[in-house]
Design a protein around this motif. Structure first.
Motif, PDB file in Angstrom:
ATOM      1  N   LEU A  94       0.834  -1.208   0.000  1.00 35.35           N
ATOM      2  CA  LEU A  94       0.000   0.000   0.000  1.00 35.35           C
ATOM      3  C   LEU A  94       0.868   1.256   0.000  1.00 35.35           C
ATOM      4  N   LEU A  95       0.435   2.257  -0.760  1.00 40.27           N
ATOM      5  CA  LEU A  95       1.111   3.559  -0.787  1.00 40.27           C
ATOM      6  C   LEU A  95       0.093   4.637  -0.460  1.00 40.27           C
ATOM      7  N   ASP A  96       0.400   5.445   0.553  1.00 41.21           N
ATOM      8  CA  ASP A  96      -0.447   6.578   0.914  1.00 41.21           C
ATOM      9  C   ASP A  96       0.201   7.859   0.400  1.00 41.21           C
ATOM     10  N   ILE A  97      -0.422   8.500  -0.572  1.00 42.36           N
ATOM     11  CA  ILE A  97       0.086   9.746  -1.151  1.00 42.36           C
ATOM     12  C   ILE A  97      -0.463  10.917  -0.347  1.00 42.36           C
ATOM     13  N   GLY A  98       0.437  11.797   0.087  1.00 36.57           N
ATOM     14  CA  GLY A  98       0.033  12.877   0.983  1.00 36.57           C
ATOM     15  C   GLY A  98      -0.138  12.361   2.391  1.00 36.57           C
ATOM     16  N   CYS A  99       0.847  11.614   2.862  1.00 39.32           N
ATOM     17  CA  CYS A  99       0.718  10.862   4.121  1.00 39.32           C
ATOM     18  C   CYS A  99       0.845  11.732   5.364  1.00 39.32           C
ATOM     19  N   ALA A 100       1.294  12.979   5.227  1.00 37.10           N
ATOM     20  CA  ALA A 100       1.467  13.881   6.372  1.00 37.10           C
ATOM     21  C   ALA A 100       2.320  13.216   7.451  1.00 37.10           C
ATOM     22  N   TYR A 101       1.805  13.084   8.670  1.00 36.28           N
ATOM     23  CA  TYR A 101       2.577  12.504   9.768  1.00 36.28           C
ATOM     24  C   TYR A 101       2.579  10.977   9.751  1.00 36.28           C
ATOM     25  N   GLY A 102       1.959  10.377   8.747  1.00 35.13           N
ATOM     26  CA  GLY A 102       2.017   8.930   8.587  1.00 35.13           C
ATOM     27  C   GLY A 102       0.967   8.149   9.345  1.00 35.13           C
ATOM     28  N   TYR A 103      -0.119   8.801   9.749  1.00 31.40           N
ATOM     29  CA  TYR A 103      -1.129   8.115  10.557  1.00 31.40           C
ATOM     30  C   TYR A 103      -1.787   6.960   9.800  1.00 31.40           C
ATOM     31  N   PHE A 104      -2.112   7.184   8.517  1.00 31.88           N
ATOM     32  CA  PHE A 104      -2.769   6.103   7.774  1.00 31.88           C
ATOM     33  C   PHE A 104      -1.795   4.965   7.494  1.00 31.88           C
ATOM     34  N   VAL A 105      -0.529   5.294   7.269  1.00 34.73           N
ATOM     35  CA  VAL A 105       0.474   4.243   7.073  1.00 34.73           C
ATOM     36  C   VAL A 105       0.549   3.366   8.319  1.00 34.73           C
ATOM     37  N   GLU A 106       0.533   3.981   9.485  1.00 27.80           N
ATOM     38  CA  GLU A 106       0.546   3.220  10.745  1.00 27.80           C
ATOM     39  C   GLU A 106      -0.664   2.302  10.856  1.00 27.80           C
ATOM     40  N   LEU A 107      -1.839   2.845  10.557  1.00 19.70           N
ATOM     41  CA  LEU A 107      -3.062   2.038  10.637  1.00 19.70           C
ATOM     42  C   LEU A 107      -3.002   0.863   9.675  1.00 19.70           C
ATOM     43  N   ALA A 108      -2.501   1.110   8.460  1.00 16.73           N
ATOM     44  CA  ALA A 108      -2.437   0.053   7.454  1.00 16.73           C
ATOM     45  C   ALA A 108      -1.459  -1.045   7.854  1.00 16.73           C
ATOM     46  N   ILE A 109      -0.330  -0.659   8.430  1.00 13.35           N
ATOM     47  CA  ILE A 109       0.644  -1.658   8.897  1.00 13.35           C
ATOM     48  C   ILE A 109       0.023  -2.506  10.006  1.00 13.35           C
ATOM     49  N   ALA A 110      -0.654  -1.848  10.929  1.00 20.96           N
ATOM     50  CA  ALA A 110      -1.293  -2.570  12.033  1.00 20.96           C
ATOM     51  C   ALA A 110      -2.348  -3.549  11.526  1.00 20.96           C
ATOM     52  N   ALA A 111      -2.960  -3.210  10.377  1.00 20.83           N
ATOM     53  CA  ALA A 111      -3.993  -4.076   9.799  1.00 20.83           C
ATOM     54  C   ALA A 111      -3.399  -5.225   8.988  1.00 20.83           C
ATOM     55  N   GLY A 112      -2.092  -5.173   8.739  1.00 19.62           N
ATOM     56  CA  GLY A 112      -1.443  -6.265   8.017  1.00 19.62           C
ATOM     57  C   GLY A 112      -0.922  -5.929   6.644  1.00 19.62           C
ATOM     58  N   TYR A 113      -1.050  -4.668   6.215  1.00 19.49           N
ATOM     59  CA  TYR A 113      -0.526  -4.266   4.906  1.00 19.49           C
ATOM     60  C   TYR A 113       0.955  -3.899   5.003  1.00 19.49           C
ATOM     61  N   ASP A 114       1.641  -4.017   3.886  1.00 22.40           N
ATOM     62  CA  ASP A 114       3.022  -3.549   3.756  1.00 22.40           C
ATOM     63  C   ASP A 114       2.923  -2.114   3.228  1.00 22.40           C
ATOM     64  N   ALA A 115       2.883  -1.144   4.142  1.00 22.19           N
ATOM     65  CA  ALA A 115       2.467   0.209   3.793  1.00 22.19           C
ATOM     66  C   ALA A 115       3.625   1.211   3.792  1.00 22.19           C
ATOM     67  N   TYR A 116       3.505   2.190   2.871  1.00 19.70           N
ATOM     68  CA  TYR A 116       4.504   3.246   2.700  1.00 19.70           C
ATOM     69  C   TYR A 116       3.768   4.572   2.470  1.00 19.70           C
ATOM     70  N   GLY A 117       4.509   5.679   2.595  1.00 22.27           N
ATOM     71  CA  GLY A 117       3.885   6.970   2.383  1.00 22.27           C
ATOM     72  C   GLY A 117       4.832   7.977   1.772  1.00 22.27           C
ATOM     73  N   ILE A 118       4.260   8.949   1.063  1.00 23.28           N
ATOM     74  CA  ILE A 118       5.028  10.066   0.531  1.00 23.28           C
ATOM     75  C   ILE A 118       4.277  11.353   0.833  1.00 23.28           C
ATOM     76  N   ASP A 119       5.019  12.446   0.960  1.00 23.51           N
ATOM     77  CA  ASP A 119       4.413  13.750   1.211  1.00 23.51           C
ATOM     78  C   ASP A 119       5.418  14.821   0.802  1.00 23.51           C
ATOM     79  N   PRO A 120       4.960  15.943   0.230  1.00 28.13           N
ATOM     80  CA  PRO A 120       5.892  16.992  -0.187  1.00 28.13           C
ATOM     81  C   PRO A 120       6.395  17.863   0.954  1.00 28.13           C
ATOM     82  N   SER A 121       5.798  17.737   2.144  1.00 26.86           N
ATOM     83  CA  SER A 121       6.172  18.586   3.267  1.00 26.86           C
ATOM     84  C   SER A 121       7.368  18.019   4.018  1.00 26.86           C
ATOM     85  N   SER A 122       8.436  18.797   4.078  1.00 25.15           N
ATOM     86  CA  SER A 122       9.620  18.372   4.831  1.00 25.15           C
ATOM     87  C   SER A 122       9.291  18.241   6.313  1.00 25.15           C
ATOM     88  N   HIS A 123       8.499  19.164   6.815  1.00 22.82           N
ATOM     89  CA  HIS A 123       8.101  19.098   8.227  1.00 22.82           C
ATOM     90  C   HIS A 123       7.335  17.810   8.518  1.00 22.82           C
TER      91      HIS A 123
END
Length: 292
Positions: A94-123
């Motif tokens: 799974l890839l979350d585009i616009g992942c911000a602080y990565g909350y959805f990536v965390e949820l997806a990993i906890a659910a069993g997905y191999d999850a990643y994220g990208i976001d243009p914000s350095s912060h």
């Protein structure tokens, strides 16, 4: 991103509203609305999506406190995860585009997905990498480099597509990154919703310059098809928000003087953390696949 003709159907545009110092135009043919940026997009995203965007700076009209509101944001994100599990259950990439602080990536990993994220914000990506090292990249869907032959079973874009300067090109990238049986889930606002029509310029999605396009189901379907994707399911979601965030939206995009006056008090008191569920019917979600 020209504002002389419609991005989608090339018909002429008419002024729709002026807000936050920016002009928004509307196409009378397909209904697409778009913001006229006054600086190059690459320059804009570097200056706009800074820490203040996530911590309540009023000029951004974005989040009141993204970190503190994590429980409510994650609760809403859980609705999207439930929908995806019903279509393509884990495991899957799974890839979350616009992942911000990565909350959805965390949820997806906890659910069993191999999850990643990208976001243009350095912060945002700096914060996300602290918890998800090796799974987060800074950049846009067009600039991030993946290993050759990388594909994802699921790609998510939660309140992201309206921020893109060239959504057709970005969605074509998404289509190429999907596996043949993959799915993309996209959530955005619906300009034809009753809430959008009732609130007019005060509607929470009318937030130039962070929102560059404003869609309805018909013109968004056209965009998907032109990008090599086809819808397979539409639905709507409500959102969990803190009382503080609601007042922040009211004082910024809602242009409420009363909310602006009261916001410092709400922010300082514990009642600002009260969660409220808003089912306004203005958030449309589509699950799409590669066009066949």
């Amino acid at each position: 991103m020209t504002k002389t003709v419609c991005y989608l159907c090339k018909n002429s545009l008419q002024p729709f509203l002026h807000k936050n110092g920016y002009d928004v135009y509307a196409c009378s043919a397909c209904g697409l609305k778009s913001t006229k940026l006054t600086v190059p997009y690459g320059q804009f995203i570097k200056k706009f999506y800074t820490a203040g965007y996530f911590t309540g700076i009023s000029s951004a009209g974005a989040y009141s406190n993204y970190a503190v509101d994590k429980p409510y944001i994650a609760r809403t994100m859980g609705k999207f995860l439930t929908a995806l599990k019903g279509v393509l259950p884990p495991p899957g990439r799974l890839l979350d585009i616009g992942c911000a602080y990565g909350y959805f990536v965390e949820l997806a990993i906890a659910a069993g997905y191999d999850a990643y994220g990208i976001d243009p914000s350095s912060h945002a990506t700096t914060r996300a990498k602290q918890r998800l090292n090796g799974r987060i990249q800074e950049g846009t869907i067009g600039s991030v480099k993946f290993p050759p032959d990388t594909h994802f079973d699921i790609i998510t874009m939660l309140d992201v597509v309206e921020h893109l300067a060239d959504p057709r090109t970005d969605l074509r990238h998404v289509s190429r990154l999907l596996t043949d049986d993959g799915r993309v889930l996209i959530a955005t606002g619906d300009t034809e919703s009753r809430t959008a029509k009732l609130l007019g310029r005060r509607w929470t999605f009318y937030i130039p310059p962070q929102h560059l396009f404003f869609f309805n189901r018909k013109n968004f379907t056209t965009l998907l098809l032109e990008s090599g994707l086809e819808p397979v399911r539409w639905f709507r979601v409500g959102k969990w928000l803190s009382l503080q965030y609601i007042f922040h939206l009211a004082r910024t995009t809602g242009e409420s003087g009363f909310a602006k006056w009261l916001y410092p008090l709400i922010e300082a008191l514990p009642l600002g953390r009260i969660p409220l569920y808003l089912a306004m019917g203005d958030n449309m979600v589509v699950i799409a696949r590669k066009k066949r």
